[in-house]
Design a protein around this motif. Structure first.
Motif, PDB file in Angstrom:
ATOM      1  N   LEU A  96       3.937   9.502  -1.873  1.00  0.00           N
ATOM      2  CA  LEU A  96       4.896   9.682  -2.962  1.00  0.00           C
ATOM      3  C   LEU A  96       5.117  11.177  -3.166  1.00  0.00           C
ATOM      4  CD1 LEU A  96       3.665   7.083  -5.619  1.00  0.00           C
ATOM      5  CD2 LEU A  96       5.638   6.904  -4.120  1.00  0.00           C
ATOM      6  N   ASN A 131      -0.467   7.703  -4.992  1.00  0.00           N
ATOM      7  CA  ASN A 131      -0.700   7.667  -3.547  1.00  0.00           C
ATOM      8  C   ASN A 131      -1.980   6.899  -3.225  1.00  0.00           C
ATOM      9  OD1 ASN A 131       1.543   9.053  -2.776  1.00  0.00           O
ATOM     10  ND2 ASN A 131       0.505  11.015  -2.456  1.00  0.00           N
ATOM     11  N   SER A 179      14.286   1.261  -2.171  1.00  0.00           N
ATOM     12  CA  SER A 179      13.941   1.669  -0.811  1.00  0.00           C
ATOM     13  C   SER A 179      14.677   0.795   0.193  1.00  0.00           C
ATOM     14  CB  SER A 179      12.430   1.553  -0.584  1.00  0.00           C
ATOM     15  OG  SER A 179      11.707   2.256  -1.561  1.00  0.00           O
ATOM     16  N   ILE A 206      10.414   5.283  -5.191  1.00  0.00           N
ATOM     17  CA  ILE A 206      10.016   4.175  -4.305  1.00  0.00           C
ATOM     18  C   ILE A 206      10.626   2.856  -4.765  1.00  0.00           C
ATOM     19  CG2 ILE A 206       7.905   3.660  -5.586  1.00  0.00           C
ATOM     20  CD1 ILE A 206       6.588   2.992  -2.936  1.00  0.00           C
ATOM     21  N   GLN A 252       0.854  -1.186   0.000  1.00  0.00           N
ATOM     22  CA  GLN A 252       0.000   0.000   0.000  1.00  0.00           C
ATOM     23  C   GLN A 252       0.892   1.238   0.000  1.00  0.00           C
ATOM     24  OE1 GLN A 252      -2.834   0.393   3.164  1.00  0.00           O
ATOM     25  NE2 GLN A 252      -3.627   2.338   2.402  1.00  0.00           N
ATOM     26  N   ILE A 253       0.713   2.086  -1.015  1.00  0.00           N
ATOM     27  CA  ILE A 253       1.522   3.295  -1.134  1.00  0.00           C
ATOM     28  C   ILE A 253       0.954   4.371  -0.211  1.00  0.00           C
ATOM     29  CG2 ILE A 253       2.533   4.963  -2.725  1.00  0.00           C
ATOM     30  CD1 ILE A 253       3.162   1.986  -3.316  1.00  0.00           C
ATOM     31  N   VAL A 284       7.267   5.328   2.936  1.00  0.00           N
ATOM     32  CA  VAL A 284       6.523   5.531   1.690  1.00  0.00           C
ATOM     33  C   VAL A 284       5.504   4.430   1.417  1.00  0.00           C
ATOM     34  CG1 VAL A 284       8.285   6.932   0.581  1.00  0.00           C
ATOM     35  CG2 VAL A 284       8.422   4.450   0.396  1.00  0.00           C
ATOM     36  N   ALA A 285       5.669   3.275   2.052  1.00  0.00           N
ATOM     37  CA  ALA A 285       4.721   2.179   1.797  1.00  0.00           C
ATOM     38  C   ALA A 285       4.766   1.174   2.941  1.00  0.00           C
ATOM     39  CB  ALA A 285       5.052   1.481   0.477  1.00  0.00           C
TER      40      ALA A 285
END
Length: 534
Positions: free
Chosen positions: A437, A483, A446, A443, A433-434, A520-521
């Motif tokens: 961003l 996002n 990472s 991304i 799941q983002i 980020v995720a």
């Protein structure tokens, strides 16, 4: 005269019973005394002869010494300690992580006026102070130590920080007033043993916070009036949920401050702003979250409920009662053994530290250190600084091993059972799941955080996108993500890591991706290569 005769007869009867021989009833007192002396001399001679005989026998035969009385007492004490040790281990055990931001940020003058026109920026949410107060109230810290910390804090012109010194033990933390490393301590109530994990709040130390939260069952979120948009509190809560912290206590701290003075309006304002945010982070607010007001500095509403004269509107539990009421997560003591290693050092052998996620461990067990497949033997197990013979899931342990050198172990390795060992992989399939961003933020490359593993990774392929409404895969090919998107992808790492599918071991199958200081995720491992099991 008749009475004297009866007394003499009784004395003679007792003498006959004691010595096994009769003395004539008409014997004179002088004769009786002489008889007693003769018998005494005969007894001494007999004892001396027997002693000489025993001495000769002892020289000619091997000595079979009986245990000394002192040795017997020591053995009895050791036996007596075992039930207490086992009783301690039979108590419920919970790992509690203290999370939250490090600064009170007044965004602008308008907000300052709306809140309290006298409010000044506060240094932090008081997580370390609250943790220190818990240890003091539960008897883990004595008055003399507190007085020492009070003097030390006063010398640094930080009078209100003295309770935090219990948790913040190194000089850097005390000078800056910021927790850097995950502090660890233990306390008990009548029903539960607790391990406190004091996680750093500053954004520079989020990786350390992740390490602490990955070991926790319950989160205590230190909170006052906060900026919820892009702040550290938001990131901490999202990370805690991702890392498996299913229950959250939101402690509205510093309620005794002169600008607040246990104001119900202030408490309600914080609660109303936090609830939507907690829901968006995945928490069921009614079942999994509890709000309560406290003062960490003076200990109000912590061990005992706040007095009605201080806070007439609060009728809920105190902090200790709230912690005691939390259910222990389901754990499998008979499952395959899994203990991610968070640290290691030398101490009469190689010692590793970590939290048992599954199975049990005993002295003498043969286990594997993965992914290097080093076979080891368990020499000793320590729980809450005490040596134990056996420990089950949920315990934070130090384990002394033989068969492996300290330099051959890294944080992120896993101590595992030989049968049904943990998979070791360089690639896996994940659902991602983002979260955020930003411009110029890549991304694809990472840093992966999964249990105690910190490893650089690359998203090598986007497989499919998940429809947020139906939760089912979309048919169109995935070329890019935005996002909030949920995608299934393939992730590669440079070095072999030990992980599990979320469906098999949740704590070893959740992860976060961070880059350039941002989370980020978040994701979960949904599949592993078929060749990954050793």
């Amino acid at each position: 005269m008749d009475i004297e005769a009866e007394i003499r007869a009784l004395q003679l009867d007792s003498a006959e019973d004691d010595k096994g021989m009769a003395i004539p009833e008409d014997a004179k007192p002088e004769d009786v005394e002489m008889t007693e002396k003769v018998e005494e001399v005969e007894m001494i001679d007999k004892v001396e002869k027997e002693g000489m005989k025993d001495e000769v026998d002892s020289k000619s035969q091997p000595v079979q010494a009986e245990p000394k009385v002192k040795d017997k007492e020591v053995a009895a004490l050791e036996d007596a300690e075992v039930p207490d040790e086992m009783e301690s281990q039979n108590k419920r055990h919970l790992n509690v992580v203290f999370i939250g931001h490090v600064g009170f940020k007044v965004l602008n003058e308008k907000i300052r006026t709306t809140l309290h026109k006298d409010v000044e920026p506060m240094p932090n949410a008081g997580k370390s102070t609250t943790g220190g107060q818990i240890l003091f109230l539960s008897g883990q810290v004595d008055d003399r130590t507190i007085q020492k910390y009070e003097k030390e804090a006063k010398d640094k012109s930080r009078e209100s920080w003295y309770m935090a010194y219990i948790m913040d033990t190194n000089e850097e933390e005390r000078v800056k007033g910021k927790t850097v490393e995950v502090g660890r301590a233990h306390f008990e109530t009548e029903t539960t043993r607790f391990t406190i994990l004091d996680a750093p709040g500053h954004k520079s130390y989020v990786p350390n916070m992740i390490s602490g939260a990955s070991q926790a069952d319950v989160g205590v979120l230190g909170n006052l009036k906060l900026d919820m948009r892009g702040g550290q509190t938001r990131e901490h809560v999202q990370l805690a949920k991702t890392l498996g912290v299913t229950k959250l206590l939101v402690v509205v701290n510093k309620m005794d401050d002169h600008t607040v003075n246990w104001s119900k309006e202030r408490y309600d304002e914080i609660e109303s702003k936090m609830i939507p945010f907690l829901r968006s982070s995945g928490y069921n607010v009614k079942k999994d979250v509890l709000f309560l007001p406290i003062s960490g500095l003076v200990g109000t509403n912590m061990k005992t409920r706040v007095d009605k004269s201080t806070c007439p509107w609060w009728s809920g539990p105190c902090l200790f009662e709230a912690l005691d009421s939390i259910e222990v997560p389901l754990r499998d003591p008979k499952g395959p053994f899994r203990m991610p290693i968070i640290d290691k050092f030398k101490d009469m052998g190689t010692v590793v530290m970590g939290k048992v996620e599954s199975g049990s461990i005993c002295e003498g067990d043969s286990l594997l250190v993965m992914p290097n497949k080093a076979q080891v033997k368990v020499l000793a197990v320590y729980c809450d600084e005490n040596k134990v013979r056996r420990a089950g899931p949920g315990e934070n342990l130090r384990v002394r091993l033989s068969g492996v050198e300290e330099e051959d172990i890294l944080a992120g390795f896993v101590l595992t059972s030989i049968v049904k060992t943990i998979p070791a992989v360089t690639e896996f399939t994940a659902q991602l799941q983002i979260l955020e961003l930003l411009e110029n933020l890549v991304i694809r490359l990472s840093v992966l955080h999964i249990h105690s593993v910190v490893e650089e990774c690359e998203i090598v392929k986007l497989l499919q996108q998940i429809d947020p409404k139906t939760k089912k895969p979309m048919k169109k090919k995935v070329l890019f993500v935005k996002n909030g998107a949920v995608v299934v992808c393939r992730i590669q790492v440079n070095n072999m890591i030990c992980i599990e599918k979320l469906s098999d071991f949740p704590q070893l199958g959740r992860f976060t991706l961070r880059t350039e200081g941002k989370t980020v995720a978040v994701g979960k491992v949904i599949d592993l290569p078929s060749s990954s099991r050793a």
